[in-house]
Design an enzyme around this catalytic site. Structure first.
Site, PDB file in Angstrom:
ATOM      1  N   SER B 146     -10.193  70.612  58.648  1.00  0.00           N
ATOM      2  CA  SER B 146     -10.300  68.694  58.378  1.00  0.00           C
ATOM      3  C   SER B 146     -11.368  69.070  59.043  1.00  0.00           C
ATOM      4  O   SER B 146     -12.888  69.811  58.792  1.00  0.00           O
ATOM      5  CB  SER B 146      -9.109  68.653  58.941  1.00  0.00           C
ATOM      6  OG  SER B 146      -9.002  66.953  59.088  1.00  0.00           O
ATOM      7  N   ASP B 222      -3.514  64.317  49.518  1.00  0.00           N
ATOM      8  CA  ASP B 222      -4.019  64.604  50.898  1.00  0.00           C
ATOM      9  C   ASP B 222      -4.439  62.596  50.877  1.00  0.00           C
ATOM     10  O   ASP B 222      -5.500  62.277  50.550  1.00  0.00           O
ATOM     11  CB  ASP B 222      -5.458  65.160  51.375  1.00  0.00           C
ATOM     12  CG  ASP B 222      -5.789  65.024  52.135  1.00  0.00           C
ATOM     13  OD1 ASP B 222      -5.728  64.729  53.192  1.00  0.00           O
ATOM     14  OD2 ASP B 222      -6.296  66.583  52.839  1.00  0.00           O
ATOM     15  N   HIS B 256      -2.655  67.248  53.077  1.00  0.00           N
ATOM     16  CA  HIS B 256      -3.248  68.166  54.354  1.00  0.00           C
ATOM     17  C   HIS B 256      -2.816  69.154  54.667  1.00  0.00           C
ATOM     18  O   HIS B 256      -3.742  69.416  55.886  1.00  0.00           O
ATOM     19  CB  HIS B 256      -3.439  66.816  54.797  1.00  0.00           C
ATOM     20  CG  HIS B 256      -5.233  66.620  55.333  1.00  0.00           C
ATOM     21  ND1 HIS B 256      -6.431  66.637  55.301  1.00  0.00           N
ATOM     22  CD2 HIS B 256      -5.578  66.873  57.199  1.00  0.00           C
ATOM     23  CE1 HIS B 256      -7.104  67.021  56.096  1.00  0.00           C
ATOM     24  NE2 HIS B 256      -6.553  66.899  57.105  1.00  0.00           N
TER      25      HIS B 256
END
Lengths: 279, 279
Positions: B146, B222, B256
């Site tokens: 991320s 995600d 995620h």
């Protein structure tokens, strides 16, 4: 049972469920990892009992078990460690009450209203899951950590035909002689120490309980081993005397944490897979 | 640097250290996994940059990376995601300030006093570790998740000779066009969007930055991909136009979380091991 979360992992699904437990008389939460093989057929199951303060979440995040379960085609069942809720008796300490069910059936008020974790993990939950998930009926093994290692040992020793194999990480092997065990057993079962022995792995072996084999890993740098909460030596002595097959591996330098579990969980899952797939 | 914790795992040691950072002008905490091979010689290193809200702890507990690092003989370096402390500027939100350093060198008051994470992870920390730990000088790769995936991409693209390989999980590929990226870049760099481009992976590729190869995994379930925080399509288009080798694997059904990372971290570590061992 109601699914409240589903996360894809290693090709399978890590699901979380809630249901109304009859034996614990409250809503219970648990997690299940269903490996990719469960999409096309039924799979065997490994029950994992967690330690003091844990919920179903710790092991699924920290142990790294799903990777091996995916490879082996085994479902992982992660029950909670106690009943929970506003109506459930509790104390303001980490080692009694919620998070510390000790996998016994309480006989003492007010605990007995909800703290029936032995019946929950050995009877109610397996029956529920075998009705609702792609699990091979009766094809299950059990493992756990610390308080949950104690739970795994007593569940298997008291039900040798119900589990294909049993293992444990740093289990409380002889709780009637450790301060954690004494506090919980006294709270949930009262002061008759005879009743405690029915939930004490070492006492059960001494009384003639028998399973085909037991695998235990114990770190030598485990502070609770030093504190004499775990007492694997007492269990080894009882097994030796009773000709109970057991392998207790003293793992040099490992502590009591999930980093220890992660290091050896693959070997434990392979051990259970061998038993589950030979039937 | 001072060691504050050491836990045995997979035959090696997961250590945590603190040190006084010159570039961030505060005490910083980081973790290192030293595989068993580091006891008898120097090993290469994989730097892992974590995402928003994380410390050095999330990845070491949740990703399951140490198992593969132990097998491959690679050290894992887990920096924190920002400077921290009573004297460090902060805001009462999760995506700016502590836990959200965004791996840039801030030019704006009061942030610039401490938020120099780009220099910290690319220069100060590697120099410190190569002086103090059994690491092969200069033999390092980088990955992250991320915000940390963004960090890994920009560190490699801006320093192609310093990293043997680069990969990322769900990286923020084009932060100048996502709300997380815009908020951080504006806070730390001011409103001159030209300055933002120097820390934007897609802009860097458009401007001619080049590395030998890039591996990216992105889950299709995600939520932040849906929110257009991550924008891997923009990065793919820039790489295609610039003839930059990149493999972006859209992983069906993955979210995620660290469960996604755990599912593919073994493949990423194998990818880095190949690059680190071919030199």
């Amino acid at each position: 049972m109601k699914i409240i979360e589903s996360i894809k992992e290693f090709g399978g699904y890590l699901n979380r469920y809630t249901h109304q437990s009859d034996v614990c008389d409250c809503e219970m939460t648990f997690s299940v990892y269903l490996p990719p093989q469960a999409e096309s057929g039924k799979v065997p199951a490994l029950y994992w009992l967690s330690g003091l303060t844990c919920t179903d979440d710790n092991v699924r995040v920290k142990a790294g078990a799903q990777r091996y379960a995916s490879e082996q085609g085994i479902a992982l069942i992660f029950p909670d460690t106690s009943p929970r809720g506003d109506d459930v008796a509790d104390e303001d300490r980490y080692d009694i009450g919620t998070g510390a069910g000790f996998y016994v059936n309480s006989t003492q008020s007010p605990w007995k209203n909800n703290y029936q974790m032995y019946d929950y993990v050995t009877k109610e939950l397996p029956a529920l899951l075998e009705r609702n998930l792609p699990l091979i009926a009766g094809m299950k093994s059990i493992s756990g950590h610390s308080m949950g290692g104690h739970g795994a040992l007593i569940c298997a020793l008291k039900n040798p035909d119900s589990y294909q194999s049993v293992s444990a990480f740093a289990p409380i092997c002889n709780p009637i002689h450790g301060s954690w065990g004494k506090a919980c057993l006294n709270t949930y079962l009262g002061d008759d120490t005879k009743a405690w022995q029915a939930y004490d792995a070492t006492s059960l072996v001494e009384a003639g309980a028998k399973v085909s084999d037991i695998l235990i890993d114990q770190g030598t740098a485990d502070e609770f081993y030093d504190e004499k909460q775990l007492l694997p030596e007492n269990f080894q002595a009882a097994c030796d005397k009773a000709n109970q097959s057991v392998t207790i591996r003293m793992q040099d330098g490992y502590d009591h944490s999930y980093h220890f579990i992660a290091s050896f969980i693959g070997e434990h899952i392979a051990y259970h897979a061998k038993a589950l797939k030979s039937k």
